[in-house]
Design a protein around this motif. Structure first.
Motif, short mmCIF file in Angstrom:
data_model
loop_
_atom_site.label_atom_id
_atom_site.label_comp_id
_atom_site.label_asym_id
_atom_site.label_seq_id
_atom_site.Cartn_x
_atom_site.Cartn_y
_atom_site.Cartn_z
N HIS A 133 0.83 -1.21 0.00
CA HIS A 133 0.00 0.00 0.00
C HIS A 133 0.86 1.26 0.00
CE1 HIS A 133 -2.86 2.91 1.97
NE2 HIS A 133 -3.68 2.34 1.11
N ARG A 134 1.96 1.22 0.72
CA ARG A 134 2.85 2.38 0.80
C ARG A 134 3.53 2.66 -0.54
NH1 ARG A 134 8.09 3.30 1.16
NH2 ARG A 134 8.66 1.09 1.39
N VAL A 135 3.99 1.63 -1.23
CA VAL A 135 4.81 1.85 -2.43
C VAL A 135 3.97 2.02 -3.70
CG1 VAL A 135 6.76 0.62 -1.42
CG2 VAL A 135 5.20 -0.61 -2.96
N VAL A 136 2.65 1.77 -3.62
CA VAL A 136 1.80 2.02 -4.77
C VAL A 136 1.30 3.46 -4.73
CG1 VAL A 136 -0.49 1.39 -3.85
CG2 VAL A 136 0.06 0.86 -6.23
N LYS A 137 1.08 4.03 -5.90
CA LYS A 137 0.62 5.42 -5.99
C LYS A 137 -0.83 5.52 -5.51
CE LYS A 137 3.49 6.28 -10.07
NZ LYS A 137 3.48 6.56 -11.54
N PRO A 138 -1.24 6.69 -5.00
CA PRO A 138 -2.66 6.89 -4.71
C PRO A 138 -3.49 6.63 -5.97
CG PRO A 138 -1.36 8.65 -3.74
CD PRO A 138 -0.41 7.85 -4.60
N GLY A 139 -4.53 5.85 -5.83
CA GLY A 139 -5.32 5.43 -6.98
C GLY A 139 -4.79 4.19 -7.65
N GLY A 140 -3.62 3.71 -7.23
CA GLY A 140 -3.03 2.50 -7.79
C GLY A 140 -3.65 1.26 -7.20
N ARG A 141 -3.31 0.11 -7.79
CA ARG A 141 -3.93 -1.14 -7.41
C ARG A 141 -2.95 -2.11 -6.76
NH1 ARG A 141 -8.76 -2.03 -10.39
NH2 ARG A 141 -9.78 0.01 -10.48
N ILE A 142 -3.46 -2.89 -5.85
CA ILE A 142 -2.77 -4.05 -5.27
C ILE A 142 -3.56 -5.27 -5.71
CG2 ILE A 142 -2.03 -5.20 -3.16
CD1 ILE A 142 -2.10 -2.39 -1.81
N ILE A 143 -2.92 -6.15 -6.45
CA ILE A 143 -3.59 -7.32 -7.01
C ILE A 143 -3.00 -8.59 -6.39
CG2 ILE A 143 -4.06 -8.64 -9.12
CD1 ILE A 143 -3.80 -5.91 -10.61
N LEU A 144 -3.87 -9.37 -5.77
CA LEU A 144 -3.46 -10.60 -5.10
C LEU A 144 -4.14 -11.79 -5.75
CD1 LEU A 144 -4.20 -9.41 -1.43
CD2 LEU A 144 -2.10 -9.03 -2.73
N VAL A 145 -3.42 -12.88 -5.86
CA VAL A 145 -4.01 -14.16 -6.22
C VAL A 145 -3.54 -15.19 -5.21
CG1 VAL A 145 -4.02 -16.07 -7.88
CG2 VAL A 145 -4.32 -13.74 -8.67
N ASN A 146 -4.48 -15.90 -4.63
CA ASN A 146 -4.15 -16.89 -3.60
C ASN A 146 -5.28 -17.88 -3.42
OD1 ASN A 146 -2.02 -14.79 -2.06
ND2 ASN A 146 -1.66 -16.97 -1.75
#
Length: 214
Positions: A133-146
Motif C-alpha cells: 500500500h505504501r509503495v503504490v501510488k494513490p489510486g493505484g492497485r494491489i492485485i493478489l491471487v491466492n
C-alpha cells in the motif's frame, strides 16, 4: 494454533523448491498467474511483483509494462535472472533480493503491485500488505491471487488438518479473506474486485484510496 509462518521456514522451503518450481508449480498456478498479470496489464505502467520467484510470470506481461520483481530467495532469483539474460523480457527492468516486510522503494513508486501466491506465505501478511500500500501510488492497485481459506464446513476442516502437515513446505492453506478485509479497513484501501479464477484460487484487488495508515 499460530497460523503464521516464520521467515527461516519459508526461505529454507523455497531454496528446496527452486530447482523444480517451474515444472511443478507452473502448470498448477497458470490460471491464477495469468489472471493477475492481465489485471495488472490493464493498468499498465510501473508494476512491482512481490515474490517474483523464478520469473514464471515474465511471459504474462507486455511492453506496456515495466516490471520490477522482489523475492527473498536467492536460488529462485537466480532462475529469474537467467530468464532475463535470454533477452526475451525487455519489459522486466530488474529483480532484487528484498524483504517484502520492509521494502526500500520510496512511497508511491508503482502504478500497481502484484503478489501472486505470496500473501498467505509471508511471516506477517498485514505488514507486507501495508508495504504494498505504501509503495503504490494513490489510486493505484494491489492485485493478489491466492488460495483463501474456506472458513466453514468440510473444506475448512480439511484445510486445518492439512495446515499442520504443510508448514515445512512453506505453505499456509488456512488463510481467510477476513484478514484481507480487516487490513483494508485499517489501511485506507478499497476492495475493487474479488473473484474465483480457478478451482482453488481467488483474485482480490484493492485500490489505494487514502494515505498510508500511521
Amino acid at each position: 494454533m499460530n497460523t503464521d509462518l516464520d521467515r527461516s521456514t519459508v526461505e529454507t522451503a523455497y531454496a528446496r523448491w527452486a530447482p523444480i518450481y517451474d515444472a511443478v508449480c507452473g502448470p498448477v498456478m497458470v490460471k491464477g498467474r495469468r489472471a493477475a498479470a492481465a489485471a495488472a496489464c490493464a493498468i499498465g505502467g510501473k508494476i512491482l511483483e512481490v515474490g517474483v520467484g523464478t520469473g514464471l510470470s515474465f511471459d504474462d506481461y507486455n511492453a506496456a509494462t515495466e516490471i520490477t520483481g522482489i523475492d527473498m530467495s536467492a536460488p529462485m532469483l537466480a532462475k529469474a535472472r537467467a530468464k532475463m539474460a535470454s533477452g526475451r523480457y525487455p519489459h522486466v527492468k530488474d529483480v532484487l533480493q528484498m524483504d517484502a516486510h520492509k521494502m526500500s522503494f520510496p512511497d508511491g513508486t508503482f502504478d500497481c503491485v502484484v503478489a501472486q501466491f505470496v500473501i498467505t506465505l509471508v511471516a506477517n501478511p498485514e505488514q507486507v500488505l501495508s508495504e504494498c500500500h505504501r509503495v503504490v501510488k494513490p489510486g493505484g492497485r494491489i492485485i493478489l491471487v491466492n488460495h483463501l481459506y474456506s472458513e466453514k464446513g468440510v473444506a475448512a476442516a480439511v484445510e486445518r488438518w492439512a495446515a499442520k502437515r504443510t508448514r515445512a513446505l512453506g505453505l499456509r492453506p488456512e488463510f481467510p479473506f477476513s484478514r484481507l478485509a480487516a487490513w483494508a479497513q485499517n489501511d485506507n484501501a478499497t476492495l475493487i474486485e474479488r473473484r474465483k479464477v480457478a478451482a482453488f484460487y481467488t483474485l482480490v484487488s484493492f485500490e489505494r484510496t487514502g494515505p498510508v495508515a500511521a
